[in-house]
Structures are given as C-alpha cells and as structure tokens.
Scaffold this motif. Structure first.
Motif, PDB file in Angstrom:
ATOM      1  N   LYS A 111      86.517  44.115  15.132  1.00 31.40           N
ATOM      2  CA  LYS A 111      85.923  42.939  15.769  1.00 31.40           C
ATOM      3  C   LYS A 111      84.445  43.198  16.012  1.00 31.40           C
ATOM      4  O   LYS A 111      83.999  44.344  16.077  1.00 31.40           O
ATOM      5  CB  LYS A 111      86.627  42.630  17.090  1.00 31.40           C
ATOM      6  N   VAL A 112      83.698  42.120  16.152  1.00 32.74           N
ATOM      7  CA  VAL A 112      82.267  42.237  16.423  1.00 32.74           C
ATOM      8  C   VAL A 112      82.065  42.265  17.935  1.00 32.74           C
ATOM      9  O   VAL A 112      82.510  41.355  18.636  1.00 32.74           O
ATOM     10  CB  VAL A 112      81.482  41.073  15.794  1.00 32.74           C
ATOM     11  N   GLY A 113      81.381  43.305  18.407  1.00 30.74           N
ATOM     12  CA  GLY A 113      81.134  43.425  19.840  1.00 30.74           C
ATOM     13  C   GLY A 113      79.856  42.729  20.262  1.00 30.74           C
ATOM     14  O   GLY A 113      79.809  42.077  21.305  1.00 30.74           O
ATOM     15  N   LEU A 114      78.809  42.884  19.441  1.00 36.44           N
ATOM     16  CA  LEU A 114      77.531  42.247  19.753  1.00 36.44           C
ATOM     17  C   LEU A 114      76.702  42.122  18.486  1.00 36.44           C
ATOM     18  O   LEU A 114      77.010  42.725  17.462  1.00 36.44           O
ATOM     19  CB  LEU A 114      76.770  43.027  20.831  1.00 36.44           C
TER      20      LEU A 114
ATOM     21  N   GLY B 147      83.528  36.015  17.719  1.00 35.16           N
ATOM     22  CA  GLY B 147      84.273  36.574  18.837  1.00 35.16           C
ATOM     23  C   GLY B 147      83.543  37.671  19.578  1.00 35.16           C
ATOM     24  O   GLY B 147      84.142  38.404  20.359  1.00 35.16           O
ATOM     25  N   ALA B 148      82.237  37.791  19.327  1.00 33.89           N
ATOM     26  CA  ALA B 148      81.434  38.795  20.025  1.00 33.89           C
ATOM     27  C   ALA B 148      81.184  38.360  21.459  1.00 33.89           C
ATOM     28  O   ALA B 148      81.232  37.172  21.785  1.00 33.89           O
ATOM     29  CB  ALA B 148      80.103  39.006  19.306  1.00 33.89           C
ATOM     30  N   LYS B 149      80.896  39.318  22.307  1.00 35.86           N
ATOM     31  CA  LYS B 149      80.633  39.025  23.717  1.00 35.86           C
ATOM     32  C   LYS B 149      79.153  38.854  24.020  1.00 35.86           C
ATOM     33  O   LYS B 149      78.798  38.199  25.008  1.00 35.86           O
ATOM     34  CB  LYS B 149      81.201  40.143  24.604  1.00 35.86           C
ATOM     35  N   SER B 150      78.289  39.430  23.185  1.00 38.93           N
ATOM     36  CA  SER B 150      76.876  39.507  23.553  1.00 38.93           C
ATOM     37  C   SER B 150      75.968  39.432  22.341  1.00 38.93           C
ATOM     38  O   SER B 150      76.372  39.746  21.218  1.00 38.93           O
ATOM     39  CB  SER B 150      76.581  40.843  24.262  1.00 38.93           C
ATOM     40  N   ILE B 151      74.723  39.029  22.603  1.00 41.05           N
ATOM     41  CA  ILE B 151      73.632  39.317  21.664  1.00 41.05           C
ATOM     42  C   ILE B 151      72.637  40.201  22.412  1.00 41.05           C
ATOM     43  O   ILE B 151      72.422  40.028  23.607  1.00 41.05           O
ATOM     44  CB  ILE B 151      72.941  38.058  21.115  1.00 41.05           C
TER      45      ILE B 151
ATOM     46  N   ILE C 213      78.425  33.593  26.050  1.00 47.62           N
ATOM     47  CA  ILE C 213      77.830  34.781  25.432  1.00 47.62           C
ATOM     48  C   ILE C 213      76.858  35.448  26.395  1.00 47.62           C
ATOM     49  O   ILE C 213      76.035  34.781  27.033  1.00 47.62           O
ATOM     50  CB  ILE C 213      77.088  34.410  24.131  1.00 47.62           C
ATOM     51  N   ASN C 214      76.936  36.784  26.487  1.00 46.95           N
ATOM     52  CA  ASN C 214      75.998  37.555  27.288  1.00 46.95           C
ATOM     53  C   ASN C 214      74.680  37.734  26.550  1.00 46.95           C
ATOM     54  O   ASN C 214      74.652  37.885  25.325  1.00 46.95           O
ATOM     55  CB  ASN C 214      76.559  38.947  27.594  1.00 46.95           C
ATOM     56  N   ILE C 215      73.593  37.747  27.306  1.00 45.17           N
ATOM     57  CA  ILE C 215      72.267  38.040  26.787  1.00 45.17           C
ATOM     58  C   ILE C 215      71.870  39.386  27.376  1.00 45.17           C
ATOM     59  O   ILE C 215      71.651  39.503  28.579  1.00 45.17           O
ATOM     60  CB  ILE C 215      71.244  36.960  27.205  1.00 45.17           C
ATOM     61  N   ILE C 216      71.805  40.404  26.536  1.00 43.68           N
ATOM     62  CA  ILE C 216      71.566  41.745  27.062  1.00 43.68           C
ATOM     63  C   ILE C 216      70.296  42.338  26.449  1.00 43.68           C
ATOM     64  O   ILE C 216      70.005  42.155  25.277  1.00 43.68           O
ATOM     65  CB  ILE C 216      72.778  42.675  26.850  1.00 43.68           C
ATOM     66  N   VAL C 217      69.544  43.032  27.283  1.00 39.63           N
ATOM     67  CA  VAL C 217      68.230  43.556  26.899  1.00 39.63           C
ATOM     68  C   VAL C 217      68.302  45.071  26.744  1.00 39.63           C
ATOM     69  O   VAL C 217      68.769  45.775  27.641  1.00 39.63           O
ATOM     70  CB  VAL C 217      67.165  43.201  27.952  1.00 39.63           C
TER      71      VAL C 217
ATOM     72  N   ALA D 176      74.462  47.123  32.927  1.00 35.82           N
ATOM     73  CA  ALA D 176      74.877  47.376  31.548  1.00 35.82           C
ATOM     74  C   ALA D 176      76.135  46.609  31.168  1.00 35.82           C
ATOM     75  O   ALA D 176      77.123  46.597  31.897  1.00 35.82           O
ATOM     76  CB  ALA D 176      75.094  48.869  31.339  1.00 35.82           C
ATOM     77  N   LYS D 177      76.071  45.999  29.991  1.00 35.03           N
ATOM     78  CA  LYS D 177      77.239  45.350  29.395  1.00 35.03           C
ATOM     79  C   LYS D 177      77.563  45.999  28.052  1.00 35.03           C
ATOM     80  O   LYS D 177      78.259  45.430  27.214  1.00 35.03           O
ATOM     81  CB  LYS D 177      76.981  43.852  29.242  1.00 35.03           C
ATOM     82  N   GLY D 178      77.050  47.179  27.866  1.00 37.37           N
ATOM     83  CA  GLY D 178      77.235  47.989  26.680  1.00 37.37           C
ATOM     84  C   GLY D 178      76.245  49.131  26.771  1.00 37.37           C
ATOM     85  O   GLY D 178      75.296  49.066  27.562  1.00 37.37           O
ATOM     86  N   VAL D 179      76.465  50.197  26.026  1.00 33.38           N
ATOM     87  CA  VAL D 179      75.490  51.284  25.963  1.00 33.38           C
ATOM     88  C   VAL D 179      75.319  51.716  24.517  1.00 33.38           C
ATOM     89  O   VAL D 179      76.239  51.606  23.704  1.00 33.38           O
ATOM     90  CB  VAL D 179      75.876  52.508  26.827  1.00 33.38           C
ATOM     91  N   SER D 180      74.119  52.172  24.197  1.00 37.39           N
ATOM     92  CA  SER D 180      73.796  52.605  22.845  1.00 37.39           C
ATOM     93  C   SER D 180      73.652  54.121  22.829  1.00 37.39           C
ATOM     94  O   SER D 180      72.696  54.665  23.382  1.00 37.39           O
ATOM     95  CB  SER D 180      72.499  51.939  22.376  1.00 37.39           C
TER      96      SER D 180
END
Length: 331
Positions: free
Chosen positions: A125-128, A163-167, A200-204, A264-268
């Motif tokens: 699935k696509v997460g972001l 079906g992604a949660k964020s960009i 959709i979340n907008i994450i920086v 954080a709504k994800g980490v890289s």
C-alpha cells in the motif's frame, strides 16, 4: 531525499527487477518490528536506479527538464512504474512515492488506476507521496503562495485514491526566519484545510533552509494547530548552510528530531554508510530510535538510503537490518 532546492530508462522489465533485487520475506520484516511500528520503503532510496545519469549535480538543468519533459529524466536501469513489485521484493508492505518520478502523471487518473492495481497485486500500500517542485508554501507573494497550495491539490487527490494517509510538502520561502514562518503558516493552513476535506495529512520534512532548524519547524507546527498538519522528521536533513564542499553549519540532529517528533506522522530513516557490524557510522541510530520511542510514535519508519559506498540495493537491506535489530532489542 536531497532537497530539490532550485526547483524545489531504459525501463527495466519486472523480470529484471526481480532478478536484481533479491526477495526478503515479508513476514520476517514484520516479525522483527514493533506492533506499533511498520517499516516502509521510501522511493528516493532508488533514485539513481530510476534517474540514471540525469542526476549529474546540475539542479537547474534537472529542474528545467522536469518542467518541460519530465519523463525524459527516467534514464535509469529501473522504472518507477514497477516500484510496487520492486519494493515487495524487500519484504515491505508500505511504499512512499516521490512525485518527481511521476511528474507527467499528476492529472492522469488512468495511470493511477493501473498503478493501484500493481500495488494490489504486489500486496503493498502507499503510505505517503513526497511532493517537490510545486512552488513555495512560504512564498512572500500571496498569489504565488496560493498557487503553490493549489499545485498540491492533484497530489492530495492521488494520495486519496491510492489509499495513502499523507503527502509530504516543503515549508520553503525567501526572507528572514520570522517572515518565512508567517508565510509558511498561512500556506500550510490553507493546504491543510484542503487536505482535511479529503482526509489527507499534510506533513513537512526538515528539508533544507529554515525547515532544517528543529525549533523553527516545530514553532511553525505549533502555530498552525491543525490535526492533519504535522512533520516527517528526517534523521539526516539538518544542514542549515551549504558550501561547495558540503554542509558548513548543521543543527543538532538529535535535538531537532526530539523537537519534531511530537508532530510526527511518519519518520524518514535516512542512512549513509555502515560498519562491518551493520551499524550506521554517521548517525547514532540507537539514540535516534530511543527518541522516536519516547515520543510514543506509532506508524511508518521509511527506509531512505542515500549513501555512496554501498549500492542502493545493499543500502536498503542494511538500513532494514539495522532498524529490525534495534526494534528487536527493544522488545
């Protein structure tokens, strides 16, 4: 991912991708992860394999081609069309796309229907979706800033469809730290409102400029105050000032990660190099993962290898092994 600061393939067959990238068991990946943590794969980890020799350090030329003939940039040995299958071969179940690999497809829903079918077939699935080269959300000119906001709408729609949660976006602009913050708060709030309508979340990401200052970006988040606007802390992107030979001034990465994690709504999970025991040599990964754990983070940790010594394939595998090792030790 290296910031596309100035702007922001031989297509491999599925068979060749499968032969080149050895398969790792999906169940093995998830067994070693925390129930609250999922290991995903950021597409930028394979940027050399997709772009090939078009990434020659001339970002102005790259940006011009991206705007005029984006598909001509895809001169690598692999093609982003096949990313779901390639990612699945590593045992991940979630992928993080990069819009610059699909820049000509922003309005091509037939393409995304076919891409979604590939995701379903590969059981990923696509997460972001990481978005670059769409204008500055912190632009001082209100019309240009709004145009940048609107340029992200297509990718919000694509994310929703997949079906992604964020960009992932950039809080960039010109001016003083205080001026860019005011403008970025406005741009992010407007895009955040649109994202909220679509779920959709907008994450920086800390992705160069003022955004690589953890205190600055967390301050922007505190002012936006929107549930669906957050951060994507990147473990490696804390350079505040660059010179011809590299970073001249760097923000304390551990302090920065700690400042960004509450939003954080994800980490890289950026990596560059490893020693013979599989430890990252440029970052204190156990310390970083402890910060992530203490923040109570639940979600995707995206593998993003960006080193030079190892191949992209080897770097992805080494990063996954390191994350798995640390998560296993925490149990």
């Amino acid at each position: 991912m290296k910031s596309l600061r100035i702007l922001s393939l031989c297509a491999a067959t599925l068979l060749s991708a499968t032969l080149f990238y050895s398969c790792t068991s999906s169940s093995k990946t998830q067994e070693s992860a925390s129930p609250d943590i999922n290991i995903s794969l950021a597409q930028w980890s394979l940027h050399k394999s997709f772009f090939g020799n078009t990434l020659n350090g001339d970002w102005a030329a790259f940006g011009k081609m991206l705007m005029e003939t984006p598909d001509s940039l895809l001169k690598g040995t692999l093609h982003p069309d096949n990313f779901p299958e390639i990612a699945a071969s590593y045992g991940v179940n979630t992928i993080e796309l990069v819009n610059t690999f699909y820049f000509s497809k922003a309005k091509d829903m037939a393409y995304w229907e076919a891409f979604k079918a590939k995701c379903d077939k590969a059981n990923v699935k696509v997460g972001l979706i990481m978005c670059d080269a769409l204008g500055d959300l912190g632009d001082a000119d209100s019309a240009a800033r709004m145009k940048a906001v609107e340029n992200h709408y297509d990718w919000v729609k694509i994310a929703k469809y997949l079906g992604a949660k964020s960009i992932r976006v950039n809080a960039a602009g010109k001016g003083t730290a205080e001026e860019v913050a005011v403008h970025a708060i406005d741009g992010l709030s407007k895009l955040g409102a649109y994202g909220a309508q679509e779920g959709i979340n907008i994450i920086v990401e800390n992705h160069g400029g003022f955004s690589s200052n953890g205190a600055w970006l967390s301050g922007v988040m505190a002012q936006v105050k929107m549930e669906n606007v957050g951060t994507l802390p990147d473990f490696g992107n804390f350079c505040l000032e660059r010179g011809p030979d590299g970073c001249l001034k760097e923000y304390d990465r551990y302090k920065g990660i700690e400042e960004l994690m509450p939003y954080a709504k994800g980490v890289s999970a950026k990596t560059f190099d490893f020693d013979k025991d599989g430890n990252e040599t440029t970052l204190d990964y156990p310390k970083i993962m402890e910060i992530v754990k203490k923040a109570g983070f639940k979600g995707n940790i995206g593998i993003e290898y960006e080193g030079e010594r190892l191949s992209e394939d080897e770097g992805i595998k080494a990063t996954m092994a390191l994350i798995q090792k640390i998560l296993k030790a925490e149990k």
